[in-house]
Design a protein around this motif. Structure first.
Motif, mmCIF file in Angstrom:
data_model
loop_
_atom_site.group_PDB
_atom_site.id
_atom_site.type_symbol
_atom_site.label_atom_id
_atom_site.label_comp_id
_atom_site.label_asym_id
_atom_site.label_seq_id
_atom_site.Cartn_x
_atom_site.Cartn_y
_atom_site.Cartn_z
ATOM 1 N N ILE A 1 0.856 -1.189 0.000
ATOM 2 C CA ILE A 1 0.000 0.000 0.000
ATOM 3 C C ILE A 1 0.890 1.236 0.000
ATOM 4 C CG2 ILE A 1 -1.752 1.317 1.251
ATOM 5 C CD1 ILE A 1 -2.735 -1.268 2.479
ATOM 6 N N VAL A 2 0.641 2.147 -0.915
ATOM 7 C CA VAL A 2 1.399 3.396 -0.985
ATOM 8 C C VAL A 2 0.756 4.421 -0.060
ATOM 9 C CG1 VAL A 2 2.146 5.285 -2.478
ATOM 10 C CG2 VAL A 2 2.157 2.932 -3.337
ATOM 11 N N SER A 3 1.563 5.008 0.809
ATOM 12 C CA SER A 3 1.046 6.010 1.748
ATOM 13 C C SER A 3 1.314 7.431 1.275
ATOM 14 C CB SER A 3 1.661 5.806 3.134
ATOM 15 O OG SER A 3 3.081 5.876 3.064
ATOM 16 N N GLN A 4 2.339 7.605 0.444
ATOM 17 C CA GLN A 4 2.581 8.918 -0.152
ATOM 18 C C GLN A 4 3.409 8.765 -1.418
ATOM 19 O OE1 GLN A 4 4.781 11.299 2.797
ATOM 20 N NE2 GLN A 4 6.629 10.957 1.618
ATOM 21 N N MET A 5 3.239 9.726 -2.307
ATOM 22 C CA MET A 5 3.887 9.673 -3.618
ATOM 23 C C MET A 5 4.314 11.082 -4.006
ATOM 24 S SD MET A 5 2.004 8.611 -7.204
ATOM 25 C CE MET A 5 2.039 6.839 -6.890
ATOM 26 N N THR A 6 5.504 11.192 -4.579
ATOM 27 C CA THR A 6 5.972 12.479 -5.093
ATOM 28 C C THR A 6 5.872 12.481 -6.610
ATOM 29 O OG1 THR A 6 7.482 12.795 -3.232
ATOM 30 C CG2 THR A 6 7.903 14.097 -5.209
ATOM 31 N N LEU A 7 5.269 13.544 -7.139
ATOM 32 C CA LEU A 7 5.081 13.695 -8.577
ATOM 33 C C LEU A 7 5.887 14.884 -9.087
ATOM 34 C CD1 LEU A 7 1.180 13.421 -8.695
ATOM 35 C CD2 LEU A 7 2.790 11.614 -9.281
ATOM 36 N N ARG A 8 6.438 14.723 -10.270
ATOM 37 C CA ARG A 8 7.086 15.837 -10.967
ATOM 38 C C ARG A 8 6.031 16.486 -11.860
ATOM 39 N NH1 ARG A 8 11.483 13.302 -13.368
ATOM 40 N NH2 ARG A 8 12.852 13.948 -11.654
ATOM 41 N N LEU A 9 5.735 17.747 -11.612
ATOM 42 C CA LEU A 9 4.693 18.444 -12.362
ATOM 43 C C LEU A 9 5.282 19.198 -13.551
ATOM 44 C CD1 LEU A 9 2.584 19.960 -9.428
ATOM 45 C CD2 LEU A 9 2.273 17.761 -10.589
ATOM 46 N N ALA A 10 4.514 19.247 -14.625
ATOM 47 C CA ALA A 10 4.918 20.022 -15.800
ATOM 48 C C ALA A 10 4.614 21.497 -15.557
ATOM 49 C CB ALA A 10 4.172 19.534 -17.036
ATOM 50 N N LYS A 11 5.543 22.339 -15.933
ATOM 51 C CA LYS A 11 5.371 23.777 -15.743
ATOM 52 C C LYS A 11 4.458 24.349 -16.827
ATOM 53 C CE LYS A 11 8.198 27.821 -14.551
ATOM 54 N NZ LYS A 11 7.717 27.874 -13.165
ATOM 55 N N ILE A 12 3.616 25.291 -16.441
ATOM 56 C CA ILE A 12 2.776 25.981 -17.419
ATOM 57 C C ILE A 12 3.669 26.837 -18.307
ATOM 58 C CG2 ILE A 12 0.956 27.704 -17.726
ATOM 59 C CD1 ILE A 12 -0.222 26.765 -15.067
ATOM 60 N N LYS A 13 3.543 26.647 -19.599
ATOM 61 C CA LYS A 13 4.399 27.362 -20.541
ATOM 62 C C LYS A 13 3.822 28.751 -20.847
ATOM 63 C CE LYS A 13 7.143 23.804 -21.010
ATOM 64 N NZ LYS A 13 6.541 22.898 -20.014
ATOM 65 N N PRO A 14 4.662 29.655 -21.332
ATOM 66 C CA PRO A 14 4.180 31.017 -21.638
ATOM 67 C C PRO A 14 3.073 31.049 -22.680
ATOM 68 C CG PRO A 14 6.584 30.957 -21.583
ATOM 69 C CD PRO A 14 6.124 29.537 -21.519
ATOM 70 N N ASP A 15 3.088 30.081 -23.606
ATOM 71 C CA ASP A 15 2.076 30.088 -24.658
ATOM 72 C C ASP A 15 1.624 28.658 -24.941
ATOM 73 O OD1 ASP A 15 0.339 31.147 -26.480
ATOM 74 O OD2 ASP A 15 1.842 31.609 -28.007
#
Length: 557
Positions: free
Chosen positions: A229-243
């Motif tokens: 059972i996973v109790s916590q997870m770290t995600l790499r988020l994509a950055k919002i681009k300028p356009d």
């Protein structure tokens, strides 16, 4: 359920956590879209449900289950869920068929325990939904995208990653964006990576930045499995681009599929990291987004060619629609948009971009018109609905969760028109839905073979052959075929299951192999004597010697 076991469970729970064996409470978790209760040999049951409010309780419950395993009167198994919105694959129902299953509801574990705004790393508990992360990022002005899916705002991010789900934002493969996992094996032993254990610093940040850790990679064992059972997870988020702009390539001729496939592959290879995943939808699938079922929502039959042609003409729905997105600076988006336009000019097609003047003006016009006028004029109503779906689809590409894709599940629901489109919940609303999700090589001839295969099999069972291809990479696509049916009609339920079984069995002979299975398929499709599943069972015996966790989940033994 024995009073002794109930007492043992209640003694290990925190004050705010809940334990119940009341039938009305259990019934809420047994409402699935799959229709399994229509079959005597597929009916699931729950002995109780435990709702946790603190991650530390996970180990306590696992330890108790292992302690009770040797006593026949007290033995029970656990089936953990996050939000329980795994529609079409089991919803919140357990995989196993035993009568001593206790559902472990992790949906109230909703803490975002760490966020690094500089690196775009977020650490979440199992119950954190797409909407909760979206609200968090918005409230704190963090310019990152949520790894959304079409399942909608109420679905767990952690659970989708563990099922190896995907979306159409820049980080398409959601488990590939998982950089760190902590949890517990079924035997109660805590799991954290070797990097985490070696790191003597107070913040222990480096573990969150490097997916592969040190030594054997064990975190993959938590995905599509019943080992921990996973109790916590770290995600790499994509950055919002300028356009940003999304593109819609519309092809009127069905035979253009073969010509379009290599062009899609070219775009994905040449603009990797700039162009997100690309969807390819057929005409029927597009009509399901904008049109009402011409047969009526309670009819167990497919659309006739005349109906399809009429709707396609009214809604200007092409035979195939290619949907993708471009992310980057304004100059990058402008250049790539032009180059993609040049690539698809090789085909007789219509090319639409979300930042085009026609779309902008259409939105502004609809915004200023009074609602009564839009509702009174059919053409305006249609345009407004199409723009609304268009804009919500664009929002999903920008990492903003919404429910636009859930409308599909209501195609055969007799009360479809009575639901608030902003409050859709297929499981609770009684929708009938299963998924066929095979992997297909990104080759034109194989994709055409698959299209003809789906169009031949589904109508035999009165199932509408809706087809979507999603590129996982330039060389591999997954097709999500929704098997939508009237859950209140026993014949429709039976046909849906027989259709799915034939698709799977015949598809395997053609090389179309599912990347994901529902809880029923996991019982009859997988061969427990194969080398692969024998190895899985050896791991199970070591990490779950008492077989107390998610019996039967991706483990035919």
């Amino acid at each position: 359920m024995s009073p002794q076991l109930a007492s043992l469970i209640e003694n290990v729970l925190a004050t705010k956590s809940r334990f119940s064996s009341a039938p009305q409470q259990l019934a809420r978790f047994m409402r699935g879209t799959e229709g399994l209760d229509n079959f005597d040999n597929k009916q699931r049951q729950l002995m109780a449900v435990i709702t946790l409010t603190d991650v530390s309780e996970i180990k306590l419950i696992l330890d108790l289950a292992n302690q009770c395993a040797k006593d026949e009167k007290l033995a029970f198994s656990l089936y953990p869920i996050s939000t329980g919105n795994n529609w079409g694959y089991g919803t919140s129902q357990p995989t196993g068929l035993a009568n001593n299953i206790i559902l472990l509801d992790l949906g109230r574990l909703t803490k975002i325990t760490h966020f690094d705004s500089e690196l775009g790393l977020v650490t979440i508990e199992p119950g954190v939904t797409q909407q909760q992360l979206s609200d968090f990022l918005h409230q704190h002005n963090h310019d990152y995208m949520v790894p959304v899916t079409g399942a909608g705002p109420s679905c767990s991010l952690l659970a989708n990653a563990l099922e190896r789900g995907y979306g159409i934002t820049p980080y398409t493969d959601h488990f590939s964006a998982v950089t760190s996992i902590q949890g517990y094996w079924a035997n109660g032993r805590p799991y954290q990576s070797a990097v985490y254990e070696l790191d003597a610093s107070e913040e222990k940040l480096v573990d969150k930045t490097f997916k592969w850790g040190l030594g054997p990679y064990l975190e993959g064992l938590f995905t599509q499995s019943n080992l921990g059972i996973v109790s916590q997870m770290t995600l790499r988020l994509a950055k919002i681009k300028p356009d940003f702009t999304s593109f819609f390539i519309q092809m009127a001729d069905d035979s253009l599929l073969e010509a379009a496939v290599p062009l899609i592959r070219e775009v994905l290879q040449d603009y990797e990291g700039i162009v997100g995943s690309i969807n390819l939808m057929d005409q029927r699938r597009l009509l399901s987004m904008f049109a009402k079922n011409p047969n009526g929502n309670d009819a167990h039959q497919v659309m006739l060619s005349n109906d399809i042609n009429k709707l396609a003409s009214e809604l200007r729905a092409p035979s195939w629609t290619i949907v993708g997105s471009i992310y980057g600076s304004s100059r990058v988006v402008k250049v790539v948009k032009k180059e993609i336009d040049d690539i698809f000019k090789q085909l007789p097609c219509k090319r639409i971009y979300s930042n085009s003047l026609s779309i902008i003006l259409a939105n502004k016009t609809i915004d200023i018109l009074p609602a009564w006028l839009i509702n009174k004029v059919p053409m305006l109503t249609t345009i407004a609905e199409q723009l609304d779906s268009f804009n919500k689809g664009k929002d999903i590409m920008l990492g903003k969760p919404n429910k636009v894709a859930l409308k599909l599940a209501y195609w055969r629901h007799k009360d479809a028109d009575g639901f608030d489109k902003d409050k859709l919940s297929p499981g609770q609303d009684g929708c009938g839905l299963l998924w066929y999700a095979p992997l297909i090589p990104m080759k034109a001839n194989k994709m055409r073979e698959f299209v003809e295969f789906i169009r031949a099999i589904c109508p035999k069972f009165n199932i509408e052959p809706f087809i979507t291809f999603t590129n996982l990479k330039h060389d591999c696509v997954d097709s999500t075929i929704p098997i939508v049916f009237d859950l209140s009609n026993p014949k429709a339920v039976n046909d849906a299951h027989n259709c799915l079984k034939m698709l799977v069995e015949q598809g395997l002979k053609k090389g179309f192999v599912p990347y994901r299975l529902n809880i029923d398929q996991q019982q009859w499709l997988l061969n427990k004597d194969s080398d692969f599943w024998q190895t899985v069972n050896q791991l199970k015996s070591s990490l779950d010697p008492n077989n107390i966790l998610s019996q039967g989940r991706y483990n035919p033994n």
